[in-house]
Design a protein around this motif. Structure first.
Motif, PDB file in Angstrom:
ATOM      1  N   LEU A 160     -45.484  43.133  69.389  1.00  0.00           N
ATOM      2  CA  LEU A 160     -44.205  43.676  68.918  1.00  0.00           C
ATOM      3  C   LEU A 160     -44.323  45.149  68.552  1.00  0.00           C
ATOM      4  CD1 LEU A 160     -42.994  40.753  66.590  1.00  0.00           C
ATOM      5  CD2 LEU A 160     -41.944  41.430  68.748  1.00  0.00           C
ATOM      6  N   GLU A 161     -45.464  45.509  67.995  1.00  0.00           N
ATOM      7  CA  GLU A 161     -45.656  46.887  67.534  1.00  0.00           C
ATOM      8  C   GLU A 161     -45.916  47.863  68.669  1.00  0.00           C
ATOM      9  OE1 GLU A 161     -48.855  46.301  64.808  1.00  0.00           O
ATOM     10  OE2 GLU A 161     -47.567  46.411  63.046  1.00  0.00           O
ATOM     11  N   ASN A 162     -46.684  47.409  69.665  1.00  0.00           N
ATOM     12  CA  ASN A 162     -47.255  48.372  70.597  1.00  0.00           C
ATOM     13  C   ASN A 162     -46.844  48.240  72.052  1.00  0.00           C
ATOM     14  OD1 ASN A 162     -48.908  49.435  68.466  1.00  0.00           O
ATOM     15  ND2 ASN A 162     -50.188  47.600  68.667  1.00  0.00           N
ATOM     16  N   TRP A 163     -46.375  47.102  72.432  1.00  0.00           N
ATOM     17  CA  TRP A 163     -46.186  46.901  73.867  1.00  0.00           C
ATOM     18  C   TRP A 163     -45.017  47.697  74.418  1.00  0.00           C
ATOM     19  CZ3 TRP A 163     -47.452  42.712  77.633  1.00  0.00           C
ATOM     20  CH2 TRP A 163     -48.812  42.381  77.526  1.00  0.00           C
ATOM     21  N   GLU A 164     -45.147  47.983  75.693  1.00  0.00           N
ATOM     22  CA  GLU A 164     -44.098  48.739  76.373  1.00  0.00           C
ATOM     23  C   GLU A 164     -42.801  47.935  76.424  1.00  0.00           C
ATOM     24  OE1 GLU A 164     -43.358  50.731  80.756  1.00  0.00           O
ATOM     25  OE2 GLU A 164     -45.383  50.126  80.199  1.00  0.00           O
ATOM     26  N   ILE A 165     -41.705  48.643  76.220  1.00  0.00           N
ATOM     27  CA  ILE A 165     -40.398  47.984  76.181  1.00  0.00           C
ATOM     28  C   ILE A 165     -39.698  48.180  77.521  1.00  0.00           C
ATOM     29  CG2 ILE A 165     -38.098  48.235  75.147  1.00  0.00           C
ATOM     30  CD1 ILE A 165     -39.698  48.762  72.496  1.00  0.00           C
ATOM     31  N   SER A 166     -39.139  47.102  78.035  1.00  0.00           N
ATOM     32  CA  SER A 166     -38.471  47.237  79.332  1.00  0.00           C
ATOM     33  C   SER A 166     -36.967  47.457  79.187  1.00  0.00           C
ATOM     34  CB  SER A 166     -38.754  46.017  80.217  1.00  0.00           C
ATOM     35  OG  SER A 166     -38.283  44.851  79.609  1.00  0.00           O
ATOM     36  N   SER A 167     -36.370  46.953  78.120  1.00  0.00           N
ATOM     37  CA  SER A 167     -34.925  47.213  77.946  1.00  0.00           C
ATOM     38  C   SER A 167     -34.519  47.032  76.493  1.00  0.00           C
ATOM     39  CB  SER A 167     -34.088  46.281  78.832  1.00  0.00           C
ATOM     40  OG  SER A 167     -34.191  44.945  78.382  1.00  0.00           O
ATOM     41  N   VAL A 168     -33.475  47.760  76.121  1.00  0.00           N
ATOM     42  CA  VAL A 168     -32.894  47.646  74.774  1.00  0.00           C
ATOM     43  C   VAL A 168     -31.382  47.506  74.955  1.00  0.00           C
ATOM     44  CG1 VAL A 168     -32.581  48.757  72.521  1.00  0.00           C
ATOM     45  CG2 VAL A 168     -34.689  49.154  73.824  1.00  0.00           C
TER      46      VAL A 168
ATOM     47  N   GLU B 159     -47.954  36.025  75.138  1.00  0.00           N
ATOM     48  CA  GLU B 159     -49.362  35.747  75.348  1.00  0.00           C
ATOM     49  C   GLU B 159     -50.094  37.052  75.624  1.00  0.00           C
ATOM     50  OE1 GLU B 159     -52.160  32.380  77.339  1.00  0.00           O
ATOM     51  OE2 GLU B 159     -50.249  32.833  78.246  1.00  0.00           O
ATOM     52  N   ILE B 160     -51.365  37.062  75.314  1.00  0.00           N
ATOM     53  CA  ILE B 160     -52.160  38.259  75.536  1.00  0.00           C
ATOM     54  C   ILE B 160     -52.170  38.575  77.021  1.00  0.00           C
ATOM     55  CG2 ILE B 160     -54.487  39.210  75.330  1.00  0.00           C
ATOM     56  CD1 ILE B 160     -54.845  37.100  73.049  1.00  0.00           C
ATOM     57  N   PRO B 161     -51.903  39.809  77.370  1.00  0.00           N
ATOM     58  CA  PRO B 161     -51.864  40.141  78.797  1.00  0.00           C
ATOM     59  C   PRO B 161     -53.254  40.060  79.410  1.00  0.00           C
ATOM     60  CG  PRO B 161     -51.758  42.117  77.469  1.00  0.00           C
ATOM     61  CD  PRO B 161     -51.701  40.967  76.514  1.00  0.00           C
TER      62      PRO B 161
ATOM     63  N   ARG C 126     -36.347  43.688  75.133  1.00  0.00           N
ATOM     64  CA  ARG C 126     -37.212  42.917  76.030  1.00  0.00           C
ATOM     65  C   ARG C 126     -38.505  43.694  76.228  1.00  0.00           C
ATOM     66  NH1 ARG C 126     -34.158  38.639  77.662  1.00  0.00           N
ATOM     67  NH2 ARG C 126     -31.926  39.017  77.346  1.00  0.00           N
ATOM     68  N   ILE C 127     -39.598  42.996  75.998  1.00  0.00           N
ATOM     69  CA  ILE C 127     -40.906  43.631  76.089  1.00  0.00           C
ATOM     70  C   ILE C 127     -41.451  43.407  77.485  1.00  0.00           C
ATOM     71  CG2 ILE C 127     -43.268  43.552  75.175  1.00  0.00           C
ATOM     72  CD1 ILE C 127     -41.880  42.714  72.487  1.00  0.00           C
ATOM     73  N   LYS C 128     -42.004  44.459  78.042  1.00  0.00           N
ATOM     74  CA  LYS C 128     -42.451  44.402  79.434  1.00  0.00           C
ATOM     75  C   LYS C 128     -43.440  43.256  79.633  1.00  0.00           C
ATOM     76  CE  LYS C 128     -43.882  47.352  83.195  1.00  0.00           C
ATOM     77  NZ  LYS C 128     -44.440  48.629  83.603  1.00  0.00           N
ATOM     78  N   ASP C 129     -43.233  42.504  80.640  1.00  0.00           N
ATOM     79  CA  ASP C 129     -44.039  41.353  81.047  1.00  0.00           C
ATOM     80  C   ASP C 129     -43.747  40.087  80.245  1.00  0.00           C
ATOM     81  OD1 ASP C 129     -45.244  42.851  82.967  1.00  0.00           O
ATOM     82  OD2 ASP C 129     -46.954  43.379  81.705  1.00  0.00           O
ATOM     83  N   ASP C 130     -43.437  40.221  78.967  1.00  0.00           N
ATOM     84  CA  ASP C 130     -43.241  38.999  78.199  1.00  0.00           C
ATOM     85  C   ASP C 130     -42.631  39.295  76.844  1.00  0.00           C
ATOM     86  OD1 ASP C 130     -43.272  36.326  78.079  1.00  0.00           O
ATOM     87  OD2 ASP C 130     -45.442  36.102  78.126  1.00  0.00           O
ATOM     88  N   GLY C 131     -41.797  38.372  76.392  1.00  0.00           N
ATOM     89  CA  GLY C 131     -41.350  38.421  75.007  1.00  0.00           C
ATOM     90  C   GLY C 131     -40.024  39.128  74.790  1.00  0.00           C
ATOM     91  N   VAL C 132     -39.300  38.649  73.814  1.00  0.00           N
ATOM     92  CA  VAL C 132     -38.016  39.228  73.419  1.00  0.00           C
ATOM     93  C   VAL C 132     -38.010  39.349  71.902  1.00  0.00           C
ATOM     94  CG1 VAL C 132     -35.494  38.958  73.485  1.00  0.00           C
ATOM     95  CG2 VAL C 132     -36.872  38.070  75.366  1.00  0.00           C
ATOM     96  N   ALA C 133     -37.377  40.405  71.408  1.00  0.00           N
ATOM     97  CA  ALA C 133     -37.291  40.598  69.960  1.00  0.00           C
ATOM     98  C   ALA C 133     -35.911  41.116  69.605  1.00  0.00           C
ATOM     99  CB  ALA C 133     -38.357  41.587  69.497  1.00  0.00           C
ATOM    100  N   LEU C 134     -35.575  40.970  68.322  1.00  0.00           N
ATOM    101  CA  LEU C 134     -34.348  41.580  67.806  1.00  0.00           C
ATOM    102  C   LEU C 134     -34.755  42.800  66.997  1.00  0.00           C
ATOM    103  CD1 LEU C 134     -32.337  38.423  66.631  1.00  0.00           C
ATOM    104  CD2 LEU C 134     -32.141  39.678  68.783  1.00  0.00           C
ATOM    105  N   PHE C 135     -34.098  43.926  67.272  1.00  0.00           N
ATOM    106  CA  PHE C 135     -34.404  45.174  66.565  1.00  0.00           C
ATOM    107  C   PHE C 135     -33.246  45.531  65.636  1.00  0.00           C
ATOM    108  CE2 PHE C 135     -34.089  49.864  66.316  1.00  0.00           C
ATOM    109  CZ  PHE C 135     -35.310  50.136  65.716  1.00  0.00           C
TER     110      PHE C 135
END
Lengths: 96, 242
Positions: B23-31, B8-10, B44-53
């Motif tokens: 996905l493109e711009n947000w700060e990443i908290s862990s890989v 969601e939009i912060p 894991r994207i800071k504050d919200d969201g998970v993606a596969l890289f």
């Protein structure tokens, strides 16, 4: 002492945490792949019943546990999405 | 934000955001690199969201040899997403290009509310019919050759489908193993192209030139696109999956 070949299969849960669901093992002597893991797991059941495709050589038909190394080396092509991911065939020396 | 809702939009942001921009711009908290034969990481994207890289393949680390053939998995994953977006089907989770730890690659939104179909006993029973038809059309257009039950996810509550794993085996083979989705759609007689779906396919045909231009000098990617165009035109003419 004998050589054990094995492939591990992992899945991601809904929190994107990876957990191992099975180890597929093949010894030089047996010729048939054995599965360490929950045999009631639907993915394991599916593999046992249906087999897997031969991606490596694109041969028709399916590979089953009794196909030994051919089965083992195709697991990594079968499970490659990340949601399900297999390792390469690895090997280690174990006691008989 | 409701509990469990992702991407969601912060609240701190005044700029319009969407999942792609997160996905493109947000700060990443862990890989965390996954165990397995492919270099896939959970991001894991800071504050919200998970993606596969998935990093771009380089000579020597590509297990399928497609680097040498001029086409990369990340290009195929991106192409699949673009096609889905043009069709307006919402079947392929968002994919963007991103650099992580000095590696170029793609980030794809992690689907956390659906289950890989091969891990379900009854996906055929709980799948939504409109979703199944759209997915069958998508697979028909890309000539999906490896849509087995491990390459799509289904939400057991809503019947929503998510299609994943658009690589060389899926999109660049002439004759491999086909699509379980198309099989099931045919079994349920979900093969007719409605007016609305025909408009979507028409939009794809209209966009082929743009996609070809985006393919730059990648001849193999252009061949795939040309084949998709031929299949799309035939589908519009026949008005059904055959």
């Amino acid at each position: 002492m004998m050589l054990l070949y094995f492939v591990e299969l992992f899945e991601l849960d809904h929190d994107a945490n990876q957990k191992k669901i099975a180890t597929f093992r093949l010894t030089e002597e047996s010729g048939t792949v054995e599965i360490d893991g929950d045999h009631e797991h639907s993915i394991i059941k599916g593999i046992q019943w249906e087999g897997i495709f031969d991606y490596k050589y694109a041969r028709p038909g399916k590979l089953h546990l009794y196909d030994g190394m051919k089965f083992l080396e195709n697991l990594k092509y079968h499970f490659r999405s990340g949601y399900l991911l297999a390792t390469d065939v690895e090997k280690k020396i174990v006691d008989n | 934000m409701s509990e469990g809702q992702k991407f969601e939009i912060p609240p701190k942001s005044n700029e319009p955001q969407n999942i792609e921009s997160v996905l493109e711009n947000w700060e990443i908290s862990s890989v965390n690199k996954l165990k397995g034969h492919l270099p896939i990481s959970v991001v894991r994207i800071k504050d919200d969201g998970v993606a596969l890289f998935r990093p771009e393949a380089t000579v020597g680390n590509n297990p399928y040899g497609n680097f040498e053939r001029g086409i990369h998995r990340i290009q195929l994953e991106l192409l699949a997403y673009k096609i889905d977006k043009i069709l307006g089907f919402n079947l392929v989770p968002e994919v963007v290009l991103r650099q992580i730890n000095n590696q170029n690659g793609i980030m794809q939104r992690f689907v956390d509310d659906a289950t890989v179909a091969c891990d379900m006993l009854d996906w055929e029973e709980c799948v939504d019919h409109a979703e199944l038809l759209k997915a069958a059309i998508f697979d028909h257009l890309i000539n999906a050759q490896d849509r087995a039950q491990r390459n799509f996810l289904v939400n057991p509550g809503t019947g929503k489908i998510w299609l994943v794993d658009h690589d060389q085996f899926m999109m660049n083979k002439e004759s491999l193993f086909g699509s379980r989705i198309i099989e099931e759609a045919k079994q349920k007689n979900l093969i007719e192209l409605s007016e609305e779906l025909a408009v979507s396919v028409g939009q794809l045909i209209d966009s082929i030139e743009t996609l070809l231009a985006e393919a730059n000098d990648n001849t193999e990617l252009k061949i795939i696109l040309k084949k998709i165009e031929v299949r799309a035109k035939a589908l519009l003419e026949q008005k059904r999956i055959v």
